[in-house]
Design a protein around this motif. Structure first.
Motif, PDB file in Angstrom:
ATOM      1  N   ASP A   1      -5.404  -1.381  -5.843  1.00  0.00           N
ATOM      2  CA  ASP A   1      -4.911  -2.087  -4.658  1.00  0.00           C
ATOM      3  C   ASP A   1      -3.573  -2.773  -4.907  1.00  0.00           C
ATOM      4  OD1 ASP A   1      -7.097  -1.346  -3.123  1.00  0.00           O
ATOM      5  OD2 ASP A   1      -8.285  -3.077  -3.746  1.00  0.00           O
ATOM      6  N   ASP A   2      -2.846  -2.343  -5.923  1.00  0.00           N
ATOM      7  CA  ASP A   2      -1.531  -2.931  -6.212  1.00  0.00           C
ATOM      8  C   ASP A   2      -0.507  -2.356  -5.231  1.00  0.00           C
ATOM      9  OD1 ASP A   2       1.079  -3.475  -7.324  1.00  0.00           O
ATOM     10  OD2 ASP A   2       0.076  -3.997  -9.193  1.00  0.00           O
ATOM     11  N   ALA A   3      -0.239  -3.091  -4.163  1.00  0.00           N
ATOM     12  CA  ALA A   3       0.653  -2.591  -3.110  1.00  0.00           C
ATOM     13  C   ALA A   3       2.058  -2.339  -3.625  1.00  0.00           C
ATOM     14  CB  ALA A   3       0.682  -3.587  -1.947  1.00  0.00           C
ATOM     15  N   THR A   4       2.516  -3.190  -4.557  1.00  0.00           N
ATOM     16  CA  THR A   4       3.866  -3.010  -5.092  1.00  0.00           C
ATOM     17  C   THR A   4       4.003  -1.665  -5.796  1.00  0.00           C
ATOM     18  OG1 THR A   4       4.231  -5.372  -5.353  1.00  0.00           O
ATOM     19  CG2 THR A   4       5.555  -3.930  -6.724  1.00  0.00           C
ATOM     20  N   ALA A   5       2.981  -1.272  -6.551  1.00  0.00           N
ATOM     21  CA  ALA A   5       3.040   0.012  -7.240  1.00  0.00           C
ATOM     22  C   ALA A   5       3.082   1.166  -6.237  1.00  0.00           C
ATOM     23  CB  ALA A   5       1.842   0.152  -8.172  1.00  0.00           C
ATOM     24  N   TRP A   6       2.280   1.079  -5.171  1.00  0.00           N
ATOM     25  CA  TRP A   6       2.319   2.127  -4.149  1.00  0.00           C
ATOM     26  C   TRP A   6       3.693   2.191  -3.489  1.00  0.00           C
ATOM     27  CZ3 TRP A   6      -1.063   5.664  -4.586  1.00  0.00           C
ATOM     28  CH2 TRP A   6      -2.393   5.401  -4.915  1.00  0.00           C
ATOM     29  N   ILE A   7       4.289   1.022  -3.213  1.00  0.00           N
ATOM     30  CA  ILE A   7       5.622   1.003  -2.591  1.00  0.00           C
ATOM     31  C   ILE A   7       6.645   1.650  -3.510  1.00  0.00           C
ATOM     32  CG2 ILE A   7       7.513  -0.526  -1.885  1.00  0.00           C
ATOM     33  CD1 ILE A   7       5.349  -2.447  -0.806  1.00  0.00           C
ATOM     34  N   GLN A   8       6.585   1.322  -4.804  1.00  0.00           N
ATOM     35  CA  GLN A   8       7.565   1.892  -5.730  1.00  0.00           C
ATOM     36  C   GLN A   8       7.388   3.403  -5.869  1.00  0.00           C
ATOM     37  OE1 GLN A   8      10.161   0.464  -6.841  1.00  0.00           O
ATOM     38  NE2 GLN A   8       9.651  -1.594  -6.117  1.00  0.00           N
ATOM     39  N   LEU A   9       6.143   3.879  -5.874  1.00  0.00           N
ATOM     40  CA  LEU A   9       5.937   5.329  -5.887  1.00  0.00           C
ATOM     41  C   LEU A   9       6.515   5.960  -4.618  1.00  0.00           C
ATOM     42  CD1 LEU A   9       2.320   5.834  -7.306  1.00  0.00           C
ATOM     43  CD2 LEU A   9       4.458   6.654  -8.304  1.00  0.00           C
ATOM     44  N   GLY A  10       6.349   5.272  -3.493  1.00  0.00           N
ATOM     45  CA  GLY A  10       6.943   5.773  -2.259  1.00  0.00           C
ATOM     46  C   GLY A  10       8.450   5.827  -2.325  1.00  0.00           C
ATOM     47  N   ASN A  11       9.056   4.794  -2.890  1.00  0.00           N
ATOM     48  CA  ASN A  11      10.519   4.772  -3.009  1.00  0.00           C
ATOM     49  C   ASN A  11      11.017   5.911  -3.892  1.00  0.00           C
ATOM     50  OD1 ASN A  11      10.371   2.484  -1.468  1.00  0.00           O
ATOM     51  ND2 ASN A  11      11.007   1.080  -3.080  1.00  0.00           N
ATOM     52  N   ILE A  12      10.298   6.148  -5.000  1.00  0.00           N
ATOM     53  CA  ILE A  12      10.695   7.250  -5.888  1.00  0.00           C
ATOM     54  C   ILE A  12      10.591   8.582  -5.146  1.00  0.00           C
ATOM     55  CG2 ILE A  12      10.030   8.539  -7.950  1.00  0.00           C
ATOM     56  CD1 ILE A  12       9.207   5.832  -9.196  1.00  0.00           C
ATOM     57  N   ALA A  13       9.474   8.805  -4.452  1.00  0.00           N
ATOM     58  CA  ALA A  13       9.302  10.055  -3.715  1.00  0.00           C
ATOM     59  C   ALA A  13      10.374  10.213  -2.642  1.00  0.00           C
ATOM     60  CB  ALA A  13       7.907  10.097  -3.084  1.00  0.00           C
ATOM     61  N   PHE A  14      10.713   9.127  -1.962  1.00  0.00           N
ATOM     62  CA  PHE A  14      11.738   9.197  -0.927  1.00  0.00           C
ATOM     63  C   PHE A  14      13.084   9.580  -1.512  1.00  0.00           C
ATOM     64  CE2 PHE A  14      14.935   7.591   1.958  1.00  0.00           C
ATOM     65  CZ  PHE A  14      14.444   7.950   3.195  1.00  0.00           C
ATOM     66  N   ARG A  15      13.430   8.973  -2.631  1.00  0.00           N
ATOM     67  CA  ARG A  15      14.715   9.295  -3.268  1.00  0.00           C
ATOM     68  C   ARG A  15      14.745  10.723  -3.804  1.00  0.00           C
ATOM     69  NH1 ARG A  15      14.403   3.667  -4.771  1.00  0.00           N
ATOM     70  NH2 ARG A  15      13.329   4.159  -6.720  1.00  0.00           N
TER      71      ARG A  15
END
Length: 588
Positions: free
Chosen positions: A212-226
């Protein structure tokens, strides 16, 4: 499209250190040893025959450390008192006292609480160099202690030594595989270092322990987006929202992902949901502005555009002046200034005439490359560079980009007064049998999303052999050197040395039959001059070029060439070649 942050997304709001990096400060306080989570079970260091702790390699200690002789006897209560005194000494600037006290607890019971307090206090005071120095002492004395390795990583990071910090956090994780703070910091450090594939592995490892670490999910999303994996990015942001519904940056980033995937309605819904949770979110307003403007919803879009953070960059000589409003009495001295890019200033120049028509005296305060060019506009009484003094202080001020909202006349299709600029053309050979065409293949953008606008010069090589055309490079910046090492060498004239400012660029553009350019300031110069300009656009493009279509509501002389699919510049070149065979003046 308007984006926030270097990645095009709003930054995470976790607590950070005082440096500009994106690394989070640790979040799990230990019981008495400062704000970082420490591994349990401190181990007593090997003692030397004199009874004081071994000093590690060569017995080195930082300056001021002094001898670590036996301190007064005492238990946990005395430890707490002494750590409080150490923190007070550092906060009060009495470093010698702090350093004298720090060895006491270590010497009494073999625990590093005193030095940990010293390092922690130095970190809080922003003194990363000293914190790292004392942290290394502890690291040598307690090489198997994961908490100390982690703390040293914090100090090194604050001191700007990212690679060394990552190494210490990795060591902490090796010593204590369940230390989630170390895993998080390794991941964030690798992101900062541009090693995103490795970072994703550590984020996956973190999520295996903390799903449930939202920050980790957000960072994975940012990497995928880039990495142009928008579908995957959207899934990660949804996981972040499921874990933490109040993390509005996940909603903002999900909205941007939906926009990239072409679902404007869903994107708008996510942004409005973010604004319901936080009505003052600059990022949500800013991204919603871009989404609405892209759809031609000008009035609402420009209202949200007023939330752009660049408004805080007002030139110092205008600080404190009231805003210009349409009901400002006639005769006021109005300062117009630019808080956006150079091209945006040209885009919004069309509205200056409406300010002048209200009976005001106008002075434009601009970046130096724009000064001579804007001096040709009849609605501007005076144009000065930002660093030039003003003889008379203006009465009010307004950014060029705020004029559509202030004037309540936001529709660019009804606000085109004709060519905005009039610059005499540079000299041209009247006997030339070829048609001169200008080319710009790279924008001057520092971030990855801006670089999406660039077309590799070699990708444009099929155009070089088309008959009847004389190619002229208007490219400036580092990309101008591409010409000399490409197949275009000897087939295109390089004008970069003669383009001192945008007036020089405009004079050259005025002498050409056509300009072909990526989304950069040259597109705006050509459009404002009323010259035929073909603009090469990524998918999706910036809001000002809308989502689809070949024509521009901002510049009637422009024709838009869009990627058939994201990243497909070869398809754009095929369209260009076909259009050029018809003639540069065909199809607008």
């Amino acid at each position: 499209m308007i984006r926030t942050g270097s990645s095009g997304f709003s930054a995470s709001t976790i607590r950070r250190s005082k440096t500009a990096s994106t690394l989070p400060a640790p979040i799990t306080p230990g019981p008495r040893d400062g704000p970082w989570s420490m591994a349990p079970g401190w181990r007593h260091p090997r003692r030397n025959p004199s009874g004081s702790p071994a000093r590690g390699r060569g017995g080195r200690h930082p300056p001021l450390c002094g001898q670590m002789g036996a301190g007064p006897k005492g238990g946990p209560l005395m430890d707490r008192i002494m750590t409080g005194v150490i923190e007070s000494a550092v906060t009060g600037g009495d470093m010698p006292a702090a350093v004298r006290l720090a060895p006491g607890i270590l010497e009494r019971e073999g625990r590093p609480a005193g030095y940990l307090t010293l390092v922690t206090a130095l970190l809080r005071a922003g003194r990363g160099t000293e914190a790292a120095s004392y942290g290394r002492v502890l690291r040598e004395l307690f090489p198997a202690d994961a908490g100390i390795a982690f703390l040293l990583g914090q100090a090194l990071h604050q001191d700007g030594r990212l690679a060394e910090a990552i190494a210490q956090w990795t060591a902490a994780l090796d010593l204590a595989p369940a230390m989630t703070d170390a895993c998080r910091n390794v991941a964030m450090g690798l992101i900062d270092a541009g090693r995103e594939t490795e970072a994703a592995d550590y984020l996956d490892r973190l999520l295996a322990q903390c799903p449930d670490d939202a920050t980790a999910w957000i960072q994975l999303g940012n990497i995928a987006f880039r990495q142009d994996r928008a579908d995957a990015a959207g899934d990660y942001y949804r996981r972040a929202l499921a874990a933490a519904p109040d993390r509005i940056e996940a909603a903002i980033n999900l909205a941007e992902t939906e926009r990239w995937l072409g679902d404007a309605d869903r994107a708008e819904g996510h942004l409005k949901d973010a604004l319901r949770r936080d009505p003052g979110s600059f990022a949500a307003h800013f991204n919603l502005a871009g989404l609405l403007l892209e759809q031609g919803r000008w009035r609402d879009g420009f209202a949200h555009f007023e939330w752009r953070t660049n408004l805080k960059t007002i030139p110092p000589l205008l600080a404190g002046l009231p805003d210009w409003r349409p009901d400002t009495p006639a005769g006021a001295r109005v300062a117009l200034w630019n808080d956006q890019g150079l091209g945006d200033a040209i885009l919004f120049l069309r509205y200056a005439g409406q300010v002048k028509a209200r009976g005001h005296e106008t002075v434009a305060i601009l970046q130096k490359p724009l000064v001579r060019l804007f001096s040709t506009h009849p609605a501007l009484d005076r144009v000065v560079a930002i660093d030039e003094p003003l003889e008379v202080r203006p009465d009010v001020q307004v950014p060029f980009a705020s004029l559509p909202h202030r004037l309540i006349d936001a529709d660019p299709e009804t606000s085109w007064p004709g060519p905005l600029l009039a610059v005499p053309p540079a000299r041209r050979d009247p006997g030339a049998r070829t048609r001169p065409v200008g080319l710009v293949w790279a924008a001057n953008a520092a971030n990855r999303q801006g670089l999406r606008r660039n077309v590799p010069l070699e990708t444009l090589a099929p155009l070089a052999g088309l008959p009847g055309l004389a190619w002229h490079s208007l490219q400036l910046g580092p990309a101008a050197a591409d010409l000399g090492r490409s197949s275009w060498r000897g087939r295109m004239t390089d004008h970069s040395a003669g383009l001192g400012d945008l007036y020089d660029t405009a004079a050259l553009v005025a002498s050409l039959d056509l300009v072909i350019t990526v989304d950069t300031v040259v597109a705006h110069v050509a459009g404002a001059l009323g010259k035929p300009v073909w603009i090469l656009l990524p998918r999706p493009a910036d809001w000002k070029w809308r989502r689809e279509g070949e024509t521009s509501c901002w510049y009637p002389s422009a024709r838009l060439f869009r990627q058939p699919r994201p990243g497909d510049w070869e398809g754009v070149v095929s369209l260009l070649a076909a259009a050029l065979r018809q003639g540069p003046g065909q199809g607008r």
